[in-house]
Design a protein around this motif. Structure first.
Motif, short mmCIF file in Angstrom:
data_model
loop_
_atom_site.label_atom_id
_atom_site.label_comp_id
_atom_site.label_asym_id
_atom_site.label_seq_id
_atom_site.Cartn_x
_atom_site.Cartn_y
_atom_site.Cartn_z
N GLY A 134 0.93 -1.28 -0.07
CA GLY A 134 0.01 0.06 0.12
C GLY A 134 0.91 1.43 0.14
N GLU A 135 1.50 1.34 0.92
CA GLU A 135 2.50 2.37 0.78
C GLU A 135 4.02 2.46 -0.52
OE1 GLU A 135 5.23 1.74 3.59
OE2 GLU A 135 3.49 2.17 5.64
N LEU A 136 3.51 1.47 -1.22
CA LEU A 136 5.09 1.65 -2.70
C LEU A 136 3.07 2.06 -3.89
CD1 LEU A 136 6.93 -1.87 -2.24
CD2 LEU A 136 7.76 0.80 -2.58
N LYS A 137 2.41 1.31 -3.12
CA LYS A 137 2.00 2.22 -4.18
C LYS A 137 1.33 3.68 -4.03
CE LYS A 137 -3.37 2.11 -6.10
NZ LYS A 137 -4.49 1.81 -4.90
N ALA A 138 0.90 4.06 -3.17
CA ALA A 138 0.72 5.35 -2.62
C ALA A 138 2.14 6.56 -3.49
CB ALA A 138 1.18 5.70 -0.91
N GLN A 139 3.13 6.01 -3.02
CA GLN A 139 4.53 6.32 -3.73
C GLN A 139 4.66 6.63 -5.13
OE1 GLN A 139 7.74 5.10 -1.25
NE2 GLN A 139 7.02 5.33 0.33
N GLY A 140 3.39 6.06 -5.07
CA GLY A 140 3.46 5.75 -7.11
C GLY A 140 4.65 4.80 -7.67
N ILE A 141 5.19 3.98 -6.91
CA ILE A 141 6.48 3.31 -7.49
C ILE A 141 5.44 1.72 -8.06
CG2 ILE A 141 8.18 1.52 -6.39
CD1 ILE A 141 8.68 3.45 -4.14
N LEU A 142 3.89 1.30 -7.63
CA LEU A 142 3.83 0.25 -7.87
C LEU A 142 2.42 1.25 -8.85
CD1 LEU A 142 3.29 -2.88 -5.56
CD2 LEU A 142 4.89 -1.82 -6.96
N THR A 143 1.52 0.37 -10.10
CA THR A 143 0.17 1.00 -10.86
C THR A 143 -0.32 -0.10 -9.95
OG1 THR A 143 0.77 -1.20 -12.23
CG2 THR A 143 1.94 1.10 -12.53
N GLU A 144 -1.54 0.42 -10.32
CA GLU A 144 -2.62 -0.56 -9.74
C GLU A 144 -3.23 -1.72 -10.11
OE1 GLU A 144 -6.24 -1.36 -7.26
OE2 GLU A 144 -4.75 0.79 -7.41
N ALA A 145 -2.42 -2.13 -11.32
CA ALA A 145 -2.70 -4.01 -11.65
C ALA A 145 -1.49 -4.59 -11.32
CB ALA A 145 -2.17 -3.62 -13.07
N GLU A 146 -0.17 -3.28 -11.00
CA GLU A 146 0.71 -4.59 -10.13
C GLU A 146 0.48 -4.33 -9.02
OE1 GLU A 146 4.56 -2.53 -12.08
OE2 GLU A 146 4.05 -1.48 -10.64
N PHE A 147 -0.31 -3.79 -7.98
CA PHE A 147 -0.48 -3.55 -6.84
C PHE A 147 -1.26 -4.80 -6.54
CE2 PHE A 147 -3.94 -2.53 -3.11
CZ PHE A 147 -3.30 -2.52 -1.72
N GLU A 148 -2.61 -5.25 -7.60
CA GLU A 148 -4.04 -5.72 -7.48
C GLU A 148 -2.86 -7.05 -7.66
OE1 GLU A 148 -6.93 -5.59 -6.66
OE2 GLU A 148 -6.51 -3.58 -6.10
N ALA A 149 -2.36 -7.11 -8.58
CA ALA A 149 -1.17 -8.59 -8.95
C ALA A 149 -0.55 -9.53 -7.47
CB ALA A 149 -1.16 -8.70 -9.85
N GLN A 150 0.17 -8.43 -6.77
CA GLN A 150 0.70 -8.67 -5.70
C GLN A 150 0.22 -8.80 -4.37
OE1 GLN A 150 4.35 -9.44 -5.35
NE2 GLN A 150 4.26 -8.68 -7.66
N LYS A 151 -1.20 -8.41 -3.67
CA LYS A 151 -2.21 -8.27 -3.68
C LYS A 151 -2.88 -9.52 -3.51
CE LYS A 151 -6.29 -6.60 -2.92
NZ LYS A 151 -7.60 -5.90 -2.94
N ARG A 152 -3.43 -10.09 -4.73
CA ARG A 152 -3.46 -11.14 -5.27
C ARG A 152 -2.29 -12.77 -4.85
NH1 ARG A 152 -4.15 -10.90 -10.24
NH2 ARG A 152 -5.40 -9.28 -10.38
N ALA A 153 -1.50 -12.35 -4.78
CA ALA A 153 -0.13 -13.79 -5.37
C ALA A 153 0.04 -13.60 -3.46
CB ALA A 153 1.05 -13.21 -5.21
N ILE A 154 -0.15 -12.14 -2.19
CA ILE A 154 -0.20 -12.49 -0.65
C ILE A 154 -1.65 -13.24 -0.38
CG2 ILE A 154 -0.16 -11.67 1.01
CD1 ILE A 154 1.77 -9.03 -0.52
N LEU A 155 -2.63 -13.06 -0.13
CA LEU A 155 -3.56 -13.73 -0.22
C LEU A 155 -4.06 -14.93 -1.10
CD1 LEU A 155 -5.76 -10.49 -0.53
CD2 LEU A 155 -4.49 -11.73 1.63
N GLY A 156 -2.84 -15.13 -1.60
CA GLY A 156 -3.06 -16.90 -2.06
C GLY A 156 -4.42 -17.10 -2.82
N GLY A 157 -4.94 -15.30 -4.09
CA GLY A 157 -6.78 -16.15 -4.55
C GLY A 157 -6.27 -15.29 -5.38
#
Length: 132
Positions: free
Chosen positions: A109-132
Motif C-alpha cells: 500500500g505504501e509503495l502504491k501510495a508513493q507511485g512506485i507500483l501501478t494499480e494493476a501491479e498492486f492488485e497482482a501482488q495482493k492476490r499473490a500474498i492472499l493466495g487467491g
C-alpha cells in the motif's frame, strides 16, 4: 312480530309442498320400475318341464400361500447407507503468517501510495500474498 310469523308460516308451507311432491315422484318412479320388472319376468320363457336345472361346480379355492425358496429374498434389494456419525466442524484454521501477510500488504500500500507500483501491479501482488 307479524312479519316474522308470516315468514315462518310461508317457509313451512313451501317445505311441506316440496316434501309432498318429492314423495309423489318417488312413489310413481317405484311403480314404473315394478311394472318394468314384471314385464321382463313375463317375457322370459319358462323352463321346460323335462329339463332339470344345471348344476355348476363352485370355482376352486385360491391356492394357499407358499413361501419363496430359501436364499431368494434373504437380503433386501436396497440397503440404505448408514447415517454418518456427527462430527464437530473443524475450527477455522488460524494462519500463523497472518501478521507477515498484513505487513506485506501495508508495504504494498505504501509503495502504491508513493507511485512506485501501478494499480494493476498492486492488485497482482495482493492476490499473490492472499493466495487467491
Amino acid at each position: 312480530m307479524p312479519g316474522l310469523i308470516r315468514g315462518v308460516a310461508r317457509t313451512a308451507v313451501v317445505a311441506g309442498t316440496a316434501t309432498a311432491v318429492s314423495n309423489r315422484v318417488s312413489r310413481r318412479q317405484a311403480g314404473r320400475w315394478a311394472d318394468q320388472e314384471q314385464q321382463q319376468a313375463y317375457q322370459q320363457p319358462p323352463p321346460a318341464a323335462d329339463q332339470q336345472p344345471v348344476y355348476q361346480e363352485p370355482p376352486p379355492p385360491p391356492p394357499a400361500y407358499t413361501p419363496p425358496p430359501p436364499g431368494l429374498y434373504q437380503q433386501p434389494m436396497y440397503q440404505p447407507a448408514p447415517a454418518p456419525a456427527y462430527q464437530e466442524p473443524p475450527p477455522p484454521a488460524a494462519d500463523e503468517n497472518m501478521d507477515a501477510k498484513l505487513l506485506q500488504l501495508r508495504q504494498l500500500g505504501e509503495l502504491k501510495a508513493q507511485g512506485i507500483l501501478t494499480e494493476a501491479e498492486f492488485e497482482a501482488q495482493k492476490r499473490a500474498i492472499l493466495g487467491g
